[in-house]
Design an enzyme around this catalytic site. Structure first.
Site, short mmCIF file in Angstrom:
data_model
loop_
_atom_site.label_atom_id
_atom_site.label_comp_id
_atom_site.label_asym_id
_atom_site.label_seq_id
_atom_site.Cartn_x
_atom_site.Cartn_y
_atom_site.Cartn_z
N PHE A 111 42.01 54.35 35.75
CA PHE A 111 42.36 53.50 36.90
C PHE A 111 41.20 53.29 37.86
O PHE A 111 41.24 52.37 38.68
CB PHE A 111 43.60 54.05 37.62
CG PHE A 111 43.31 54.85 38.85
CD1 PHE A 111 42.97 56.18 38.78
CD2 PHE A 111 43.38 54.26 40.10
CE1 PHE A 111 42.71 56.91 39.92
CE2 PHE A 111 43.13 54.98 41.26
CZ PHE A 111 42.79 56.31 41.17
N LYS A 112 40.17 54.11 37.77
CA LYS A 112 39.01 53.94 38.66
C LYS A 112 38.41 52.53 38.51
O LYS A 112 37.80 52.02 39.44
CB LYS A 112 37.94 54.99 38.36
CG LYS A 112 38.40 56.44 38.44
CD LYS A 112 38.83 56.83 39.84
CE LYS A 112 38.97 58.35 40.01
NZ LYS A 112 40.11 58.94 39.31
N ASP A 113 38.58 51.92 37.34
CA ASP A 113 38.05 50.56 37.14
C ASP A 113 38.69 49.55 38.09
O ASP A 113 38.08 48.52 38.39
CB ASP A 113 38.32 50.09 35.71
CG ASP A 113 37.49 50.85 34.67
OD1 ASP A 113 36.33 51.18 34.97
OD2 ASP A 113 38.02 51.10 33.58
#
Ligand code: PLP
Length: 494
Positions: A111-113
């Site tokens: 999810f960091k993207d």
């Protein structure tokens, strides 16, 4: 009128959104935090037909209000494009009894993207806006996913340099290879012999060291942060909560205005804090369920209002949540204390010196928005199996922590409101854990497990891990935790 972002530790330290993004962390050690919330027209009859990019425009222009429309359009276009393998960007999947919001369709399958594909564009745009000529040095401590996502975003971005520190024994093989095979002349990766908290503490030290800042300035450089301490990480994370809700309205699962719970697998408290901000601008949120693994310092905090980091650090199968000092909780503490920087600074000092603090006089209404639970390693593994059996869907271990915690919450409360699980990583990032949970096989290598996972899930291998096994390892530096600054000086030629 522009929104004011204030340091959580000094009421006099206020900046605009673009300045907060450039600085990353306040030099007093605090975090830049909004004091008031923008007015956003959340009309779900319209939003249900909006694209992810359109929802992003609405939210980003409200919170990052000193960027122009053209600047934000440019950032959004650069970020949410074909790097994502699903044009919905954050698809919402209906499973038996829950909705999984898949936040792992970006280039590093975590999810960091969602935020790190846009943060580099915010930073370079803000630098241009302020006529800044310094090179921006991104210092990042990672528990596994931020490092790769940040490098993917910053690789070969002109005017930037990025240095990533990860705990040598604290990440999965796939995560490690994703980082050590990163290309880009401006990327640097260091494995440290400590845990994530060591890495994060030393990064914060470097940020707060006036002498080091001075030397950087003399070399025409300055630090910024790609960690969720940077408000430019948090704001893009608000978008998908709004988007998920709009999808629920669109598919007739709820009516506009119905309350929805969100369960968020939590480490540094950035993701769930974004959900809190979504609620503050009017999203009909029931409970925010804070899910932890065996590093359950947050579960205890929400139950007792005592934050106590003096406990042993556990390496778990959900490494991105192996954190004892949860940075962004400082922002919630600040809000719980009525945006009082002095009181917040005192508590953070107590945490530093005594390893704990107790919150006594606080905003009860804010605290009651949250529920908190944790899942053990066995419960997490059992949950992967349960969901697979019920829905023929494989969750990664972080998502499974959240999913298991939601099941516990449901048993304890009987709360029937629809619940969205923030699904923070693809199982392909943790293939051995996922396969073992489903089949019991414990003797597979990561790469054998990738093949097996494909068979079990029917989901094809994401490009992020395809070819990883044979990609050349470009970064081999190791350092002791107390040598991190020396590594930075070496890379930057200070
Ligand atoms: C970073 C991360 C988390 C924790 O998110 P926070 O914003 O730090 O609370 C959970 N799951 C995965 C897969 C992550 O990469």
């Amino acid at each position: 009128m522009t929104l004011v972002y204030q340091s959580t530790r000094d009421a006099k330290n206020t900046v605009s959104a673009s300045q907060a993004i450039l600085q990353g962390l306040a030099t007093d050690g605090g975090l830049f935090t909004p004091l008031t919330y923008p007015k956003v027209d959340l009309d779900f009859e319209t939003l249900k037909n909006a694209s992810y990019q359109e929802v992003a425009k609405l939210i980003l222009s409200a919170f990052l209000d000193d960027f122009t429309e053209e600047e934000l359009d440019y950032c959004i276009e650069q970020a949410y494009d074909s790097k994502f393998d699903d044009e919905r960007i954050a698809p919402l999947v209906k499973l038996d009894g829950q909705y999984n919001l898949e936040l792992f369709h970006g280039s590093t399958i975590a999810f960091k993207d969602m935020a790190l594909s846009i943060l580099p564009h915010f930073i370079t745009t803000a630098a241009k806006k302020h006529g800044l000529e310094n090179k921006i040095v991104i210092l990042t401590a990672t528990s596994g996913d931020t490092g790769k996502a940040a490098m993917a975003g910053f690789a070969d971005v002109v005017g930037t340099e990025i240095i990533v520190f990860y705990p040598k024994d604290g990440v999965s093989k796939v995560q490690e290879l994703q980082m050590t095979t990163q290309t880009g002349a401006n990327t640097h990766v260091v494995a440290i012999d400590g845990n994530f908290d060591d890495a994060q503490t030393n990064v914060k030290h470097m940020f707060n060291d006036p002498a080091l800042r001075q030397r950087l300035a003399e070399h025409k450089m300055q630090f910024s942060s790609a960690n969720s301490m940077n408000i430019g990480r948090l704001v893009p994370q608000i978008v998908y909560y709004i988007y998920a809700y709009a999808q629920l309205v669109k598919t007739g699962q709820i009516a506009a205005g119905d309350e929805v719970n969100f369960t968020v697998p939590t480490g540094n408290f950035g993701n769930i804090l974004a959900a809190y901000y979504a609620k503050q601008i009017g999203l009909p949120v029931g409970k925010l369920i804070c899910a932890s693994n065996e590093n359950n310092v947050l579960t205890d905090f929400f139950r007792t209002q005592v934050y106590d980091k003096k406990r042993s650090f556990k390496v778990t199968s959900s490494p991105s949540m192996d954190i004892l000092v949860s940075s962004n909780l400082e922002r919630l503490i600040f809000h719980l204390l009525g945006n009082d920087a002095e009181k917040t600074a005192d508590l953070m000092q107590a945490l530093n010196q005594l390893g704990q603090y107790e919150l006594t006089d606080f905003d009860q209404e804010i605290l009651e928005l949250f529920a908190a639970e944790y899942a053990t390693e066995a419960e997490t593994s059992a949950e992967i199996k349960r969901v697979y059996d019920a829905s023929h869907y494989i969750e990664d271990p972080h998502t499974a922590v959240a999913s298991a915690v939601y099941q516990k919450y449901l048993r304890e409360t009987g709360d029937q409101r629809p619940t969205v699980i923030a699904s923070t990583a693809s199982p392909y990032k943790f293939p051995r854990v996922a396969v073992q949970a489903v089949t019991g096989a414990s003797d597979l290598t990561d790469f054998e497990a990738l093949v097996k996972l494909q068979e079990l899930s029917g989901v094809s291998l994401p490009t992020a891990v395809d070819g990883l096994e044979t990609a050349p390892v470009l970064h081999k530096t190791q350092a002791k935790a107390d040598q991190m600054q020396a590594a930075v000086e070496n890379y930057l030629g200070l």
